[in-house]
Design a protein around this motif. Structure first.
Motif, PDB file in Angstrom:
ATOM      1  N   LYS A 162       0.867  -1.167   0.000  1.00  0.00           N
ATOM      2  CA  LYS A 162       0.000   0.000   0.000  1.00  0.00           C
ATOM      3  C   LYS A 162       0.910   1.224   0.000  1.00  0.00           C
ATOM      4  O   LYS A 162       2.103   1.127   0.267  1.00  0.00           O
ATOM      5  CB  LYS A 162      -0.915   0.009   1.232  1.00  0.00           C
ATOM      6  CG  LYS A 162      -0.161   0.083   2.552  1.00  0.00           C
ATOM      7  CD  LYS A 162      -1.127   0.108   3.726  1.00  0.00           C
ATOM      8  CE  LYS A 162      -0.355   0.195   5.048  1.00  0.00           C
ATOM      9  NZ  LYS A 162      -1.278   0.259   6.205  1.00  0.00           N
ATOM     10  N   GLN A 163       0.346   2.364  -0.291  1.00  0.00           N
ATOM     11  CA  GLN A 163       1.181   3.561  -0.341  1.00  0.00           C
ATOM     12  C   GLN A 163       1.735   3.863   1.039  1.00  0.00           C
ATOM     13  O   GLN A 163       1.002   3.979   2.007  1.00  0.00           O
ATOM     14  CB  GLN A 163       0.374   4.746  -0.853  1.00  0.00           C
ATOM     15  CG  GLN A 163       1.216   6.019  -0.986  1.00  0.00           C
ATOM     16  CD  GLN A 163       0.470   7.109  -1.728  1.00  0.00           C
ATOM     17  OE1 GLN A 163       0.143   6.953  -2.889  1.00  0.00           O
ATOM     18  NE2 GLN A 163       0.211   8.205  -1.050  1.00  0.00           N
ATOM     19  N   THR A 164       3.057   3.966   1.113  1.00  0.00           N
ATOM     20  CA  THR A 164       3.744   4.245   2.367  1.00  0.00           C
ATOM     21  C   THR A 164       4.517   5.539   2.240  1.00  0.00           C
ATOM     22  O   THR A 164       5.318   5.702   1.311  1.00  0.00           O
ATOM     23  CB  THR A 164       4.713   3.110   2.724  1.00  0.00           C
ATOM     24  OG1 THR A 164       3.990   1.893   2.880  1.00  0.00           O
ATOM     25  CG2 THR A 164       5.478   3.418   4.002  1.00  0.00           C
ATOM     26  N   ILE A 165       4.283   6.472   3.151  1.00  0.00           N
ATOM     27  CA  ILE A 165       5.035   7.722   3.210  1.00  0.00           C
ATOM     28  C   ILE A 165       5.338   7.988   4.680  1.00  0.00           C
ATOM     29  O   ILE A 165       4.470   8.456   5.415  1.00  0.00           O
ATOM     30  CB  ILE A 165       4.272   8.908   2.590  1.00  0.00           C
ATOM     31  CG1 ILE A 165       3.871   8.598   1.151  1.00  0.00           C
ATOM     32  CG2 ILE A 165       5.128  10.178   2.646  1.00  0.00           C
ATOM     33  CD1 ILE A 165       3.042   9.692   0.503  1.00  0.00           C
ATOM     34  N   ARG A 166       6.541   7.685   5.107  1.00  0.00           N
ATOM     35  CA  ARG A 166       6.905   7.852   6.510  1.00  0.00           C
ATOM     36  C   ARG A 166       7.338   9.284   6.774  1.00  0.00           C
ATOM     37  O   ARG A 166       8.036   9.901   5.972  1.00  0.00           O
ATOM     38  CB  ARG A 166       8.049   6.903   6.876  1.00  0.00           C
ATOM     39  CG  ARG A 166       7.776   5.410   6.672  1.00  0.00           C
ATOM     40  CD  ARG A 166       6.809   4.891   7.722  1.00  0.00           C
ATOM     41  NE  ARG A 166       7.325   5.021   9.063  1.00  0.00           N
ATOM     42  CZ  ARG A 166       8.113   4.121   9.669  1.00  0.00           C
ATOM     43  NH1 ARG A 166       8.471   3.010   9.017  1.00  0.00           N
ATOM     44  NH2 ARG A 166       8.520   4.298  10.909  1.00  0.00           N
ATOM     45  N   SER A 167       6.941   9.802   7.918  1.00  0.00           N
ATOM     46  CA  SER A 167       7.385  11.129   8.329  1.00  0.00           C
ATOM     47  C   SER A 167       8.226  11.079   9.593  1.00  0.00           C
ATOM     48  O   SER A 167       8.793  12.094  10.004  1.00  0.00           O
ATOM     49  CB  SER A 167       6.180  12.055   8.553  1.00  0.00           C
ATOM     50  OG  SER A 167       5.316  11.513   9.541  1.00  0.00           O
ATOM     51  N   GLN A 168       8.313   9.891  10.214  1.00  0.00           N
ATOM     52  CA  GLN A 168       9.179   9.717  11.366  1.00  0.00           C
ATOM     53  C   GLN A 168       9.499   8.239  11.546  1.00  0.00           C
ATOM     54  O   GLN A 168       8.796   7.373  11.030  1.00  0.00           O
ATOM     55  CB  GLN A 168       8.514  10.258  12.635  1.00  0.00           C
ATOM     56  CG  GLN A 168       7.206   9.572  12.989  1.00  0.00           C
ATOM     57  CD  GLN A 168       6.559  10.168  14.229  1.00  0.00           C
ATOM     58  OE1 GLN A 168       7.101  11.084  14.838  1.00  0.00           O
ATOM     59  NE2 GLN A 168       5.407   9.657  14.608  1.00  0.00           N
ATOM     60  N   LEU A 169      10.573   7.965  12.262  1.00  0.00           N
ATOM     61  CA  LEU A 169      10.970   6.604  12.593  1.00  0.00           C
ATOM     62  C   LEU A 169      10.979   6.451  14.109  1.00  0.00           C
ATOM     63  O   LEU A 169      11.192   7.423  14.841  1.00  0.00           O
ATOM     64  CB  LEU A 169      12.373   6.298  12.047  1.00  0.00           C
ATOM     65  CG  LEU A 169      12.615   6.449  10.543  1.00  0.00           C
ATOM     66  CD1 LEU A 169      14.058   6.106  10.217  1.00  0.00           C
ATOM     67  CD2 LEU A 169      11.666   5.578   9.737  1.00  0.00           C
TER      68      LEU A 169
END
Length: 263
Positions: A162-169
């Protein structure tokens, strides 16, 4: 005394019976060990050798140059390409003008996975770009290479499931042992500034980063292709042209989302 590895390759002019035996016997008489041997491409044979001193190699080269049926093409310290050529029986295709660009076709996925796994095993910062048309096997090859290298892979941006866009880990996701996977199209066309702050942070880590669609990525960022250590091109066939015409179609995607079938 520590032994040294050498890569020995020769071209066969007339493949008479017993030729390989003659060459192997000569190597053995000089006290050199044969670690691996395989045919390379059509008329080449490659070997990984192990010897105690350079004098053994000089004597081997001198005798081989007197043999009529073969020509020595390479006798050197083995590179990664040499090791993989012996292992797989073929050379990785390298761009004649851009030495950091390597080309594969889909039939060579095993060779590609092995190549990337060897790159992933090396410690420190590496930035790898991978070009290819949709559904050619880019992401799957990266994941398989991570498994082979015993590394953990982490999607920073992706459309695999699915579309994944991380803004933090989270804290444990910051690791030199991780392979950070970034989809250049998703990051440039759908991400916000928080995502890009994370990308800049990841770029500073002493770890491996793999960016799919690097040309799109650099066109909309402060990074350039000169920042990449390796560029990998994966095609369905040698004749296939890698284009980005599909991006214009995706810009008009009214849903605002991409699927794994887009890339």
């Amino acid at each position: 005394m520590e032994k040294t590895e050498w890569y020995f390759e020769y071209e066969i002019h007339k493949n008479r019976p017993g030729l390989l035996g003659d060459v192997s016997s000569l190597i053995g008489m000089l006290g050199i060990n044969i670690v691996t041997i395989n045919g390379v491409d059509d008329r080449l044979r490659g070997m990984l050798l192990l010897c105690e001193n350079n004098e053994q190699i000089r004597r081997l080269e001198s005798i081989l140059n007197t043999m009529d049926n073969i020509t020595v093409t390479k006798l050197r310290q083995p590179s990664l390409r040499d090791r993989l050529a012996v292992r797989h029986g073929r050379y990785i295709q390298r761009d004649a003008d851009d030495k950091k660009t390597f080309r594969f076709v889909r039939d060579e996925l095993g060779l590609l996975v092995d190549f990337m796994a060897e790159l992933f095993k090396k410690d420190g910062h590496k930035l790898i770009g991978i070009r290819g048309m949709p559904r050619v096997g880019k992401t799957e090859s990266i994941v398989a290479s991570s498994v082979c290298a015993n590394k953990r892979w982490l999607f920073v941006s992706s459309t695999l499931i699915k579309q994944t866009i991380r803004s933090q880990l989270i804290e444990e996701e910051y690791s030199d042992n991780n392979i950070y996977i970034i989809d250049g199209i998703v990051s440039t066309m759908r991400a916000n500034e928080r995502h890009w702050q994370l990308l800049r942070e990841i770029m500073q880590l002493p770890s491996t980063k793999v960016i799919e669609h690097p040309d799109v990525f650099v066109s909309q960022s402060e990074y350039t292709l000169d920042d990449f250590d390796y560029i990998i091109e994966l095609r369905n066939s040698d004749e296939e042209e890698i284009t980005y015409e599909v991006i214009d179609e995706m810009k008009g995607n009214s849903s605002g989302h991409f699927s794994m079938f887009d890339f």
